[in-house]
Motif scaffolding. Sequence first.
Motif, short mmCIF file in Angstrom:
data_model
loop_
_atom_site.label_atom_id
_atom_site.label_comp_id
_atom_site.label_asym_id
_atom_site.label_seq_id
_atom_site.Cartn_x
_atom_site.Cartn_y
_atom_site.Cartn_z
N ARG A 163 28.86 44.62 34.68
CA ARG A 163 29.36 43.84 33.55
C ARG A 163 30.64 43.09 33.89
NH1 ARG A 163 28.42 48.68 29.04
NH2 ARG A 163 26.23 49.01 29.53
N GLN A 164 31.23 43.40 35.04
CA GLN A 164 32.45 42.73 35.47
C GLN A 164 32.07 41.50 36.29
OE1 GLN A 164 35.37 43.62 34.47
NE2 GLN A 164 34.84 45.61 33.58
N LYS A 165 32.60 40.33 35.93
CA LYS A 165 32.28 39.09 36.64
C LYS A 165 33.29 38.77 37.73
CE LYS A 165 28.80 38.67 33.92
NZ LYS A 165 27.47 39.04 34.43
N ASP A 166 34.54 39.20 37.55
CA ASP A 166 35.58 38.94 38.54
C ASP A 166 35.35 39.84 39.76
OD1 ASP A 166 38.31 39.54 39.85
OD2 ASP A 166 38.77 37.81 38.56
N GLN A 167 35.24 39.20 40.97
CA GLN A 167 34.91 39.97 42.16
C GLN A 167 35.99 40.99 42.52
OE1 GLN A 167 32.02 39.85 43.52
NE2 GLN A 167 32.40 41.21 45.28
N ALA A 168 37.26 40.62 42.35
CA ALA A 168 38.35 41.55 42.65
C ALA A 168 38.30 42.76 41.74
CB ALA A 168 39.70 40.84 42.52
N VAL A 169 37.97 42.53 40.46
CA VAL A 169 37.86 43.64 39.51
C VAL A 169 36.66 44.53 39.87
CG1 VAL A 169 37.45 44.25 37.09
CG2 VAL A 169 38.99 42.37 37.66
N ARG A 170 35.58 43.91 40.30
CA ARG A 170 34.39 44.67 40.71
C ARG A 170 34.71 45.59 41.88
NH1 ARG A 170 29.35 42.77 39.18
NH2 ARG A 170 28.47 43.54 41.12
N GLU A 171 35.44 45.05 42.87
CA GLU A 171 35.76 45.85 44.05
C GLU A 171 36.70 46.99 43.70
OE1 GLU A 171 37.22 43.22 47.05
OE2 GLU A 171 35.28 42.26 47.36
N GLU A 172 37.69 46.71 42.85
CA GLU A 172 38.61 47.77 42.45
C GLU A 172 37.87 48.85 41.66
OE1 GLU A 172 42.92 47.91 40.33
OE2 GLU A 172 41.24 47.33 39.06
N THR A 173 37.01 48.43 40.74
CA THR A 173 36.26 49.39 39.93
C THR A 173 35.34 50.23 40.81
OG1 THR A 173 36.32 47.80 38.10
CG2 THR A 173 34.78 49.64 37.91
N ALA A 174 34.67 49.58 41.77
CA ALA A 174 33.79 50.30 42.68
C ALA A 174 34.55 51.31 43.52
CB ALA A 174 33.06 49.31 43.59
N SER A 175 35.77 50.96 43.95
CA SER A 175 36.55 51.88 44.78
C SER A 175 36.93 53.14 44.01
CB SER A 175 37.81 51.18 45.31
OG SER A 175 38.74 50.95 44.27
N TRP A 176 37.23 52.99 42.71
CA TRP A 176 37.58 54.16 41.90
C TRP A 176 36.34 55.01 41.59
CZ3 TRP A 176 42.25 56.17 40.87
CH2 TRP A 176 43.36 55.37 41.16
N ALA A 177 35.21 54.36 41.42
CA ALA A 177 33.97 55.11 41.23
C ALA A 177 33.64 55.92 42.48
CB ALA A 177 32.83 54.15 40.89
N LEU A 178 33.79 55.30 43.65
CA LEU A 178 33.52 55.99 44.90
C LEU A 178 34.51 57.13 45.13
CD1 LEU A 178 32.66 52.98 47.22
CD2 LEU A 178 31.13 54.85 46.59
N ARG A 179 35.74 56.95 44.68
CA ARG A 179 36.72 58.03 44.82
C ARG A 179 36.29 59.25 44.01
NH1 ARG A 179 43.20 57.22 44.35
NH2 ARG A 179 42.61 55.62 45.87
N GLY A 180 35.87 59.02 42.77
CA GLY A 180 35.38 60.14 41.96
C GLY A 180 34.18 60.80 42.60
N MET A 181 33.26 59.99 43.14
CA MET A 181 32.07 60.53 43.79
C MET A 181 32.44 61.34 45.03
SD MET A 181 29.79 57.07 43.36
CE MET A 181 28.60 57.51 44.61
N GLY A 182 33.41 60.83 45.81
CA GLY A 182 33.82 61.51 47.02
C GLY A 182 34.52 62.84 46.75
N LEU A 183 35.34 62.89 45.70
CA LEU A 183 36.06 64.12 45.40
C LEU A 183 35.11 65.23 44.94
CD1 LEU A 183 39.27 62.74 43.62
CD2 LEU A 183 39.04 63.60 45.96
N ALA A 184 34.01 64.86 44.31
CA ALA A 184 33.04 65.88 43.88
C ALA A 184 32.41 66.60 45.07
CB ALA A 184 31.96 65.24 43.01
N VAL A 185 32.40 65.94 46.23
CA VAL A 185 31.85 66.55 47.44
C VAL A 185 32.60 67.83 47.80
CG1 VAL A 185 31.67 66.21 49.95
CG2 VAL A 185 30.94 64.41 48.39
N LEU A 186 33.88 67.92 47.41
CA LEU A 186 34.71 69.05 47.82
C LEU A 186 34.29 70.38 47.20
CD1 LEU A 186 38.25 67.36 47.66
CD2 LEU A 186 36.76 67.67 49.64
#
Length: 443
Positions: A158-181
């Motif tokens: 739903r985000q059209k701005d590419q910079a916002v998309r990348e930032e949002t994706a990085s935070w989503a991946l951080r949450g996903m990565g921390l669950a691995v622990l």
Amino acid sequence: MRWAAAATLAWMKVLPGLVLLLWFLSAAAALTEAVLPTRIAGGLALLISIGAVLNHSGFSRWIAVLLGGGGAIVAFYRDDWPALLDGLGRAATFAAFLGCLYALRSFVQTAPQLREVQDAFVAFRPVSRRGAVQFLGFLFSVPLAVGTVSVVAPLISRQKDQAVREETASWALRGMGLAVLFSPFTVAMGVVTSSLGERLPFGVLLGSGFALAVLLMAFPHVLGICRIPRRLPRRFWEALARVLFPVLILIAANLSLVFLFGFTPPQATILLVPPLGAALALYRGKAVRRQMTSITLDAWRRFDSEVGIFVGALVFASVITRVPEISEVVGQTVEMFGPGALIAIAMVGIAVPTALGLHMVVTVTILLTVFAPAMPDVLHLVLLGLSGLIGWAFGAMAALGSIGFLAATRIFDVSARRLALGSNLRFMTVVMLLLIVVSIGIG
């Protein structure tokens, strides 16, 4: 060629049946501790990996060939075929475990209330948006692992701005990565616990990983970089509870089998996911049952490449662990630098190759299997396990060698290179440096 395409299509149709048979054999082996089902399952895992090599190209194919072939050559020259068979048996367990994880995804992805959860995360300011996607990625990665992308991706689309998309994706991946622990429903936890053996206190590793994950997720909140939205409606929490309720039951049952009956985390998952999934499918009705079946079968038709990597890595690790010269080198390193040095080497040895394109399952399996016998006590063994999980989390967040990371960037429609070199790389580098300091300090 037409015949090659036809052969690949026929192989994909056969795979779900092989996965089901592999699950049955692995469940029988877990319940009876009999050798025969384990050996047959190991042969079936080998068959699936050979099919993957013949039907797929790419890096994973060569990893399976080089590691599996290397392990077979060492076993031949050392006349140590039991080590090779043990590696195949472990690989079969992981293959069945992975098949159950794919089935587990259908529990959440077909929940009728999932859309309500997704719709609540709209129109947030940047700080709240970061906290929201990190929270959602963290929460849903416990049962879904990489499948969390299917939950979070609609928020980013739903985000059209590419910079916002990348930032949002990085935070989503951080949450996903921390669950691995700490999640018991990840390949990472299965590989780590299997590699470290029966000496590992699973509860201590799980508790330590959970505490570290919560601490790392809370740290940016303390700094004001992100926060959980405060105005989430009550219906969001109700919908979230209904979506995750089957998973909470599964977690409780899984831990009960591990702590009360002595099963390993992969064995517990193998025994629990199929019957719970069948019960859930019956409860949700015919339409949802078809959807759950479709999700599971689609995943089973494409997971042979990962089985090939499992077989190659576990066979190689099982064989070289019994080579006296390697054990001697490890022992000398401990005498000179202490076990903390091996923990630091393991973490760096997982993260760096993953950043260069090698999947984490290879390095985690080999390094932890080889280093585990040199750990003098429970504390060092748990730290070694955490080093493996942190190295895997690094790959999940920021490494081109992680299949999950690359798949996530494609689905999120963001640059894999920019995401790999972004804030998660700096974040995980600091985390790894801190654990290295702690490990060496303990000695």
